[in-house]
Design an enzyme around this catalytic site. Structure first.
Site, PDB file in Angstrom:
ATOM      1  N   ASP A  21      -3.028 -14.039  21.034  1.00  0.00           N
ATOM      2  CA  ASP A  21      -2.824 -14.386  22.444  1.00  0.00           C
ATOM      3  C   ASP A  21      -1.727 -13.487  23.000  1.00  0.00           C
ATOM      4  O   ASP A  21      -0.609 -13.483  22.472  1.00  0.00           O
ATOM      5  CB  ASP A  21      -2.414 -15.874  22.517  1.00  0.00           C
ATOM      6  CG  ASP A  21      -2.189 -16.342  23.942  1.00  0.00           C
ATOM      7  OD1 ASP A  21      -2.190 -17.560  24.160  1.00  0.00           O
ATOM      8  OD2 ASP A  21      -2.021 -15.493  24.838  1.00  0.00           O
ATOM      9  N   ILE A  22      -2.038 -12.737  24.023  1.00  0.00           N
ATOM     10  CA  ILE A  22      -1.062 -11.796  24.589  1.00  0.00           C
ATOM     11  C   ILE A  22       0.196 -12.530  25.031  1.00  0.00           C
ATOM     12  O   ILE A  22       1.298 -11.984  24.910  1.00  0.00           O
ATOM     13  CB  ILE A  22      -1.698 -11.012  25.761  1.00  0.00           C
ATOM     14  CG1 ILE A  22      -0.806  -9.841  26.197  1.00  0.00           C
ATOM     15  CG2 ILE A  22      -1.990 -11.901  26.961  1.00  0.00           C
ATOM     16  CD1 ILE A  22      -0.923  -8.617  25.310  1.00  0.00           C
ATOM     17  N   ASN A  35      -5.068  -7.948  39.120  1.00  0.00           N
ATOM     18  CA  ASN A  35      -5.933  -7.388  40.166  1.00  0.00           C
ATOM     19  C   ASN A  35      -5.033  -6.844  41.263  1.00  0.00           C
ATOM     20  O   ASN A  35      -3.821  -7.031  41.237  1.00  0.00           O
ATOM     21  CB  ASN A  35      -6.908  -8.444  40.709  1.00  0.00           C
ATOM     22  CG  ASN A  35      -6.182  -9.628  41.327  1.00  0.00           C
ATOM     23  OD1 ASN A  35      -5.387  -9.460  42.259  1.00  0.00           O
ATOM     24  ND2 ASN A  35      -6.408 -10.809  40.789  1.00  0.00           N
ATOM     25  N   GLY A  43      -8.413 -15.362  33.153  1.00  0.00           N
ATOM     26  CA  GLY A  43      -8.225 -14.573  31.925  1.00  0.00           C
ATOM     27  C   GLY A  43      -6.771 -14.334  31.552  1.00  0.00           C
ATOM     28  O   GLY A  43      -5.940 -15.245  31.583  1.00  0.00           O
ATOM     29  N   ASP A  45      -4.530 -12.683  33.208  1.00  0.00           N
ATOM     30  CA  ASP A  45      -3.697 -12.890  34.417  1.00  0.00           C
ATOM     31  C   ASP A  45      -3.326 -14.370  34.534  1.00  0.00           C
ATOM     32  O   ASP A  45      -2.161 -14.736  34.715  1.00  0.00           O
ATOM     33  CB  ASP A  45      -4.526 -12.433  35.636  1.00  0.00           C
ATOM     34  CG  ASP A  45      -3.660 -11.982  36.806  1.00  0.00           C
ATOM     35  OD1 ASP A  45      -4.244 -11.569  37.826  1.00  0.00           O
ATOM     36  OD2 ASP A  45      -2.416 -12.041  36.714  1.00  0.00           O
ATOM     37  N   SER A 134      -9.785  -4.600  31.391  1.00  0.00           N
ATOM     38  CA  SER A 134     -11.088  -4.410  32.053  1.00  0.00           C
ATOM     39  C   SER A 134     -12.294  -4.880  31.255  1.00  0.00           C
ATOM     40  O   SER A 134     -13.414  -4.857  31.800  1.00  0.00           O
ATOM     41  CB  SER A 134     -11.307  -2.937  32.445  1.00  0.00           C
ATOM     42  OG  SER A 134     -10.581  -2.622  33.609  1.00  0.00           O
ATOM     43  N   GLY A 136     -13.069  -7.841  30.286  1.00  0.00           N
ATOM     44  CA  GLY A 136     -13.494  -9.220  30.581  1.00  0.00           C
ATOM     45  C   GLY A 136     -14.233  -9.267  31.896  1.00  0.00           C
ATOM     46  O   GLY A 136     -15.312  -8.670  32.044  1.00  0.00           O
ATOM     47  N   VAL A 137     -13.639  -9.906  32.874  1.00  0.00           N
ATOM     48  CA  VAL A 137     -14.254 -10.054  34.207  1.00  0.00           C
ATOM     49  C   VAL A 137     -14.676  -8.702  34.783  1.00  0.00           C
ATOM     50  O   VAL A 137     -15.702  -8.582  35.446  1.00  0.00           O
ATOM     51  CB  VAL A 137     -13.238 -10.755  35.165  1.00  0.00           C
ATOM     52  CG1 VAL A 137     -13.630 -10.616  36.617  1.00  0.00           C
ATOM     53  CG2 VAL A 137     -13.089 -12.218  34.773  1.00  0.00           C
ATOM     54  N   TYR A 138     -13.908  -7.663  34.470  1.00  0.00           N
ATOM     55  CA  TYR A 138     -14.200  -6.360  35.092  1.00  0.00           C
ATOM     56  C   TYR A 138     -15.319  -5.585  34.407  1.00  0.00           C
ATOM     57  O   TYR A 138     -15.654  -4.474  34.809  1.00  0.00           O
ATOM     58  CB  TYR A 138     -12.923  -5.522  35.198  1.00  0.00           C
ATOM     59  CG  TYR A 138     -12.033  -5.911  36.380  1.00  0.00           C
ATOM     60  CD1 TYR A 138     -12.369  -6.985  37.211  1.00  0.00           C
ATOM     61  CD2 TYR A 138     -10.866  -5.214  36.666  1.00  0.00           C
ATOM     62  CE1 TYR A 138     -11.571  -7.347  38.285  1.00  0.00           C
ATOM     63  CE2 TYR A 138     -10.056  -5.574  37.738  1.00  0.00           C
ATOM     64  CZ  TYR A 138     -10.430  -6.642  38.554  1.00  0.00           C
ATOM     65  OH  TYR A 138      -9.630  -6.995  39.614  1.00  0.00           O
TER      66      TYR A 138
HETATM   67  N1  APR Z   1      -4.684 -13.025  25.239  1.00  0.00           N
HETATM   68  C1  APR Z   1      -5.325 -11.864  24.908  1.00  0.00           C
HETATM   69  N2  APR Z   1      -6.499 -11.479  25.451  1.00  0.00           N
HETATM   70  C2  APR Z   1      -7.053 -12.318  26.363  1.00  0.00           C
HETATM   71  C3  APR Z   1      -6.456 -13.537  26.767  1.00  0.00           C
HETATM   72  C4  APR Z   1      -5.214 -13.874  26.154  1.00  0.00           C
HETATM   73  N3  APR Z   1      -4.557 -15.004  26.461  1.00  0.00           N
HETATM   74  N4  APR Z   1      -7.260 -14.125  27.711  1.00  0.00           N
HETATM   75  C5  APR Z   1      -8.323 -13.307  27.863  1.00  0.00           C
HETATM   76  N5  APR Z   1      -8.207 -12.222  27.067  1.00  0.00           N
HETATM   77  C6  APR Z   1      -9.128 -11.094  26.908  1.00  0.00           C
HETATM   78  C7  APR Z   1     -10.522 -11.273  27.437  1.00  0.00           C
HETATM   79  O1  APR Z   1     -11.327 -11.952  26.477  1.00  0.00           O
HETATM   80  C8  APR Z   1     -10.940  -9.813  27.619  1.00  0.00           C
HETATM   81  O2  APR Z   1     -11.330  -9.290  26.361  1.00  0.00           O
HETATM   82  O3  APR Z   1      -8.590 -10.014  27.672  1.00  0.00           O
HETATM   83  C9  APR Z   1      -9.635  -9.107  28.030  1.00  0.00           C
HETATM   84  C10 APR Z   1      -9.525  -8.809  29.541  1.00  0.00           C
HETATM   85  O4  APR Z   1     -10.168  -9.843  30.242  1.00  0.00           O
HETATM   86  P1  APR Z   1      -9.705 -10.315  31.716  1.00  0.00           P
HETATM   87  O5  APR Z   1      -8.493 -11.145  31.594  1.00  0.00           O
HETATM   88  O6  APR Z   1     -10.919 -10.879  32.376  1.00  0.00           O
HETATM   89  O7  APR Z   1      -9.247  -8.967  32.457  1.00  0.00           O
HETATM   90  P2  APR Z   1     -10.130  -7.853  33.191  1.00  0.00           P
HETATM   91  O8  APR Z   1     -11.475  -7.692  32.575  1.00  0.00           O
HETATM   92  O9  APR Z   1      -9.207  -6.674  33.269  1.00  0.00           O
HETATM   93  O10 APR Z   1     -10.359  -8.457  34.645  1.00  0.00           O
HETATM   94  C11 APR Z   1      -9.252  -8.563  35.510  1.00  0.00           C
HETATM   95  O11 APR Z   1      -9.722 -10.839  35.974  1.00  0.00           O
HETATM   96  O12 APR Z   1      -8.340 -12.619  35.636  1.00  0.00           O
HETATM   97  C12 APR Z   1      -8.786 -11.735  36.589  1.00  0.00           C
HETATM   98  O13 APR Z   1      -6.945 -11.533  38.104  1.00  0.00           O
HETATM   99  C13 APR Z   1      -7.692 -10.855  37.106  1.00  0.00           C
HETATM  100  O14 APR Z   1      -9.040 -10.018  38.869  1.00  0.00           O
HETATM  101  C14 APR Z   1      -8.486  -9.694  37.618  1.00  0.00           C
HETATM  102  C15 APR Z   1      -9.599  -9.555  36.585  1.00  0.00           C
END
Ligand code: APR
Length: 192
Positions: A21-22, A35, A43, A45, A134, A136-138
């Site tokens: 967990d980051i 973002n 996620g 953030d 990027s 995850g959601v991105y």
């Molecule tokens: N610790 C480590 N990694 C994590 C955690 C955590 N607590 N939570 C999620 N992740 C992983 C996800 O599974 C993914 O592999 O981090 C990676 C990035 O995912 P996102 O958080 O969705 O980030 P991203 O793809 O860059 O999208 C950014 O998502 O949450 C919103 O505000 C954010 O709009 C922005 C977008």
């Protein structure tokens, strides 16, 4: 009994990849996959703001009101307090949304890693932890992101001696496996 955490190291141990967990990383700076609004999200953030507390959002609001009234551009990075997190600082960076930047997706993703490392070094920090920006959601494919991030980190560290430890923190075992399979860090003999 928790199984001992296996970590995988690169560049003579200067980089380690692990599942975790980051928000739990006790390093000088953790990187947030933010973002452009810097006003939080889901996620990584969401976890950083939730666990770090309101002082992080307050610092982000200050940055928006002063330096980035139109929001943080993709690939850029800013530093704030880490609030209640075990880290000392948060470096917020905005990853590319896959497919939104034409042929520039990889360049923007590389810029997130480069600019976050540069900002850490400029602030005399020695340890930094990244999530998989990027992917995850991105929607950035994990295997492509592995090649881009590892090359960008290796390139920065080749000409820097301030940063002593880079952690690549993957939320799931599957994400870590994909990274390990597709990373392009120089192997020992190459990077000797
Ligand atoms: N610790 C480590 N990694 C994590 C955690 C955590 N607590 N939570 C999620 N992740 C992983 C996800 O599974 C993914 O592999 O981090 C990676 C990035 O995912 P996102 O958080 O969705 O980030 P991203 O793809 O860059 O999208 C950014 O998502 O949450 C919103 O505000 C954010 O709009 C922005 C977008």
């Amino acid at each position: 009994m928790q199984s001992p955490q296996t970590t995988h190291s690169f560049l003579s141990g200067r980089v380690i990849a692990l599942q975790g967990d980051i928000t739990a990383q006790a390093v000088d700076a953790v990187v947030n996959a933010a973002n452009w609004t810097l006003m939080g999200g889901g996620g990584v953030d969401g976890a950083i703001h939730r666990n770090g507390g309101p002082s992080i959002l307050e610092a982000c609001q200050e940055i928006r009101q002063t330096r980035f009234p139109d929001g943080l551009p993709t690939g850029d990075a800013v530093l704030t307090t880490a609030g209640n997190l075990p880290a000392r600082f948060v470096i917020h960076t905005v990853g590319p949304i896959k497919g939104r930047h034409g042929e520039q997706d990889a360049a923007y993703l590389a810029a997130c890693y480069h600019n976050s490392l540069k900002l850490a070094a400029e602030n005399s920090l020695e340890s930094i932890a990244f999530p998989a920006i990027s992917t995850g959601v991105y929607g950035y494919p994990r295997e492509e992101a592995a090649a881009v991030s590892s090359k960008a980190i290796a390139s920065f560290l080749a000409s820097d001696d301030q940063i002593k430890e880079v952690r690549l923190v993957f939320f799931s075992a599957s994400d870590l496996r994909v990274f390990l399979h597709h990373q392009q860090f120089p192997s020992k003999q190459e990077g000797a």
